[in-house]
Design a protein around this motif. Structure first.
Motif, PDB file in Angstrom:
ATOM      1  N   LYS A   1      12.732  56.324  83.010  1.00 34.76           N
ATOM      2  CA  LYS A   1      12.140  55.513  83.483  1.00 34.76           C
ATOM      3  C   LYS A   1      10.722  56.509  84.135  1.00 34.76           C
ATOM      4  N   CYS A   2      11.588  57.990  84.996  1.00 32.88           N
ATOM      5  CA  CYS A   2      10.498  59.107  86.243  1.00 32.88           C
ATOM      6  C   CYS A   2      10.608  59.863  84.993  1.00 32.88           C
ATOM      7  N   LEU A   3      11.038  60.581  84.329  1.00 32.90           N
ATOM      8  CA  LEU A   3      10.326  61.759  83.609  1.00 32.90           C
ATOM      9  C   LEU A   3       9.254  60.877  82.313  1.00 32.90           C
ATOM     10  N   ARG A   4       9.787  59.864  81.509  1.00 30.58           N
ATOM     11  CA  ARG A   4       8.508  59.763  81.153  1.00 30.58           C
ATOM     12  C   ARG A   4       8.002  60.192  79.748  1.00 30.58           C
ATOM     13  N   GLY A   5       8.824  60.910  78.880  1.00 32.39           N
ATOM     14  CA  GLY A   5       8.949  61.531  77.631  1.00 32.39           C
ATOM     15  C   GLY A   5       9.209  62.999  78.250  1.00 32.39           C
ATOM     16  N   ARG A   6       8.875  63.464  79.504  1.00 30.06           N
ATOM     17  CA  ARG A   6       9.345  64.525  79.791  1.00 30.06           C
ATOM     18  C   ARG A   6      10.396  65.425  79.479  1.00 30.06           C
ATOM     19  N   PRO A   7      10.197  66.668  78.947  1.00 31.48           N
ATOM     20  CA  PRO A   7      11.962  67.235  78.708  1.00 31.48           C
ATOM     21  C   PRO A   7      12.773  67.479  80.026  1.00 31.48           C
ATOM     22  N   ASP A   8      14.031  66.740  79.426  1.00 29.57           N
ATOM     23  CA  ASP A   8      14.571  66.732  80.733  1.00 29.57           C
ATOM     24  C   ASP A   8      15.574  68.050  80.880  1.00 29.57           C
ATOM     25  N   SER A   9      15.844  68.959  82.725  1.00 26.38           N
ATOM     26  CA  SER A   9      15.892  69.888  82.580  1.00 26.38           C
ATOM     27  C   SER A   9      16.474  69.606  84.414  1.00 26.38           C
ATOM     28  N   VAL A  10      16.700  70.674  84.966  1.00 24.99           N
ATOM     29  CA  VAL A  10      17.387  70.853  86.867  1.00 24.99           C
ATOM     30  C   VAL A  10      16.377  70.357  87.612  1.00 24.99           C
ATOM     31  N   VAL A  11      15.377  71.101  87.160  1.00 26.63           N
ATOM     32  CA  VAL A  11      14.044  70.688  87.869  1.00 26.63           C
ATOM     33  C   VAL A  11      13.211  68.770  87.927  1.00 26.63           C
ATOM     34  N   SER A  12      13.739  69.004  86.921  1.00 27.82           N
ATOM     35  CA  SER A  12      12.954  67.207  86.961  1.00 27.82           C
ATOM     36  C   SER A  12      14.102  66.188  87.300  1.00 27.82           C
ATOM     37  N   GLU A  13      15.490  67.142  87.476  1.00 27.13           N
ATOM     38  CA  GLU A  13      16.332  65.607  88.055  1.00 27.13           C
ATOM     39  C   GLU A  13      16.016  66.374  89.411  1.00 27.13           C
ATOM     40  N   LEU A  14      15.928  67.473  89.867  1.00 28.72           N
ATOM     41  CA  LEU A  14      15.541  67.169  91.234  1.00 28.72           C
ATOM     42  C   LEU A  14      14.483  66.312  91.395  1.00 28.72           C
ATOM     43  N   GLU A  15      13.316  66.250  90.454  1.00 30.13           N
ATOM     44  CA  GLU A  15      12.268  65.453  90.628  1.00 30.13           C
ATOM     45  C   GLU A  15      12.659  64.193  91.338  1.00 30.13           C
TER      46      GLU A  15
ATOM     47  N   PRO B   1      24.550  66.196  87.316  1.00 28.39           N
ATOM     48  CA  PRO B   1      24.659  67.746  86.715  1.00 28.39           C
ATOM     49  C   PRO B   1      23.403  69.231  87.497  1.00 28.39           C
ATOM     50  N   GLY B   2      22.304  68.817  87.120  1.00 28.67           N
ATOM     51  CA  GLY B   2      21.715  69.679  87.337  1.00 28.67           C
ATOM     52  C   GLY B   2      20.610  69.555  89.167  1.00 28.67           C
ATOM     53  N   THR B   3      20.833  68.466  89.599  1.00 30.84           N
ATOM     54  CA  THR B   3      20.479  68.143  90.782  1.00 30.84           C
ATOM     55  C   THR B   3      21.660  68.470  91.608  1.00 30.84           C
ATOM     56  N   ARG B   4      23.227  67.936  91.494  1.00 29.89           N
ATOM     57  CA  ARG B   4      23.991  68.627  91.802  1.00 29.89           C
ATOM     58  C   ARG B   4      24.191  70.013  91.893  1.00 29.89           C
ATOM     59  N   GLU B   5      23.636  70.591  90.755  1.00 29.93           N
ATOM     60  CA  GLU B   5      23.777  72.612  90.651  1.00 29.93           C
ATOM     61  C   GLU B   5      22.416  73.271  91.943  1.00 29.93           C
ATOM     62  N   ILE B   6      21.681  72.672  91.837  1.00 30.68           N
ATOM     63  CA  ILE B   6      20.126  73.408  92.961  1.00 30.68           C
ATOM     64  C   ILE B   6      21.283  72.512  94.842  1.00 30.68           C
ATOM     65  N   LEU B   7      21.541  71.144  94.390  1.00 30.96           N
ATOM     66  CA  LEU B   7      21.625  71.000  96.279  1.00 30.96           C
ATOM     67  C   LEU B   7      23.029  71.845  96.499  1.00 30.96           C
ATOM     68  N   SER B   8      24.084  72.227  95.746  1.00 32.52           N
ATOM     69  CA  SER B   8      24.882  72.712  96.119  1.00 32.52           C
ATOM     70  C   SER B   8      24.831  74.512  96.167  1.00 32.52           C
ATOM     71  N   ARG B   9      23.865  74.658  95.072  1.00 36.77           N
ATOM     72  CA  ARG B   9      23.318  76.435  95.469  1.00 36.77           C
ATOM     73  C   ARG B   9      22.796  76.457  96.320  1.00 36.77           C
ATOM     74  N   HIS B  10      21.880  75.671  97.585  1.00 39.96           N
ATOM     75  CA  HIS B  10      20.471  75.583  98.985  1.00 39.96           C
ATOM     76  C   HIS B  10      22.076  74.785 100.136  1.00 39.96           C
ATOM     77  N   GLY B  11      23.217  74.754  99.773  1.00 40.67           N
ATOM     78  CA  GLY B  11      23.784  74.047 101.212  1.00 40.67           C
ATOM     79  C   GLY B  11      24.321  72.936 101.353  1.00 40.67           C
ATOM     80  N   LEU B  12      22.710  71.577 100.838  1.00 42.86           N
ATOM     81  CA  LEU B  12      22.129  70.819 100.789  1.00 42.86           C
ATOM     82  C   LEU B  12      23.207  69.846 100.257  1.00 42.86           C
ATOM     83  N   VAL B  13      24.183  69.543  99.642  1.00 42.24           N
ATOM     84  CA  VAL B  13      25.309  68.454  99.939  1.00 42.24           C
ATOM     85  C   VAL B  13      25.410  67.297 100.594  1.00 42.24           C
TER      86      VAL B  13
END
Length: 290
Positions: free
Chosen positions: A151-165, A199-211
């Motif tokens: 529902k959040c994506l509303r037709g937008r392509p899925d990506s690591v950025v959109s998962e974080l959004e 996966p995308g959100t976990r990767e970004i947060l882990s890369r920035h030390g935020l998990v």
């Protein structure tokens, strides 16, 4: 005798309770922002390597470790260094990873738009009734998390950025329902932790030390830290095991293909095939999925 002195009122509390749930003190926000800023700069470098890499002579290894833990905020000259890497790191510090406004979601103001989005995505602060996703996933909670993300994506392509959004949107939804006093702790907490597991959100947060920092924030927000009663927090293997999550996704995708093939056969070929006529491949019948 009236001496003019104010007599103490023992029936009235002199202390005013402050509502701080979900709104950590300022130093907590600075700590998270600094951790993300440092990890963006460091990348794969160890703290000892960062001392040699930093273009500043007066930064020792102890200071590097303090940045890494978020104990101190970056100095103005370091934050504003005239270098592309440092300018990108400054964006992480001021906005959030990949220009996604994570800090504003955690500590910014809640707007009327947030209330409207909360009502659309999570009516009443709880999971919507029904939903097509639950037909494909064997884990109902995972199905609901994916339905929210869709529902959040509303037709937008899925990506690591959109998962974080989507995760950032969920934070604002949770805070919006909390402001209205209609927070449903179980559903909304599972929503946040479930979207953090993508996966995308976990990767970004882990890369920035935020998990760890964000898990602590969620626990503090819902008042369910180490003192919480046992068994009050939902957990499933897919929330910590990436392979389990990928298996769940693969099985759901295979199920979608089965349904699509069956519908095509019935609509365009006049076939009366049933779903059971199309076995799902790639998964052992004895596998444990949840």
């Amino acid at each position: 005798m009236n001496t003019g002195a104010e007599m103490p009122n023992i029936t009235q509390k002199k202390t005013k309770l402050s509502r701080t749930r979900g709104r950590p003190a300022r130093h907590e926000s600075e700590r998270m922002k600094t951790i993300a800023w440092y990890h963006f700069l460091a990348g794969e470098r160890a703290p000892a390597e960062m001392c040699d890499w930093m273009p500043f002579d007066d930064i020792d290894q102890a200071t590097i470790y303090r940045y890494r833990r978020g104990d101190i905020s970056p100095r103005t000259d370091i934050l504003n260094a005239n270098c592309e890497v440092f300018q990108a790191a400054r964006t992480v510090y001021e906005v959030g990873p990949l220009m996604v406004p994570l800090w504003d979601a955690l500590w910014g103001s809640i707007t009327p738009d947030d209330f409207r989005i909360a009502d659309r995505l999570m009516p009443g602060g709880d999971w919507p009734e029904g939903g097509l996703s639950q037909f494909f996933f064997e884990d109902v909670i995972l199905a609901r998390v994916f339905a929210f993300q869709t529902k959040c994506l509303r037709g937008r392509p899925d990506s690591v950025v959109s998962e974080l959004e989507c995760f950032v949107t969920a934070i604002r939804v949770v805070r919006a329902w909390d402001v209205l006093g209609q927070i449903k702790s179980t559903a909304l907490r599972v929503l946040l932790e479930g979207l953090m597991s993508m996966p995308g959100t976990r990767e970004i947060l882990s890369r920035h030390g935020l998990v760890t920092s964000l898990k602590d924030w969620i626990s503090a927000y819902f008042g369910s830290g180490s003192a919480a009663p046992a068994g009050t927090v939902y957990w499933a293997p897919w929330m910590t095991e990436q392979n389990e999550l990928l298996k769940q996704q693969l099985r759901a995708e295979q199920h979608r293909m089965v349904v699509a093939k069956s519908l095509r056969a019935q609509l365009f070929q006049g076939d009366t095939a049933e779903l059971d006529d199309f076995p799902v491949g790639g998964a052992d019948d004895n596998s444990t999925w949840h």
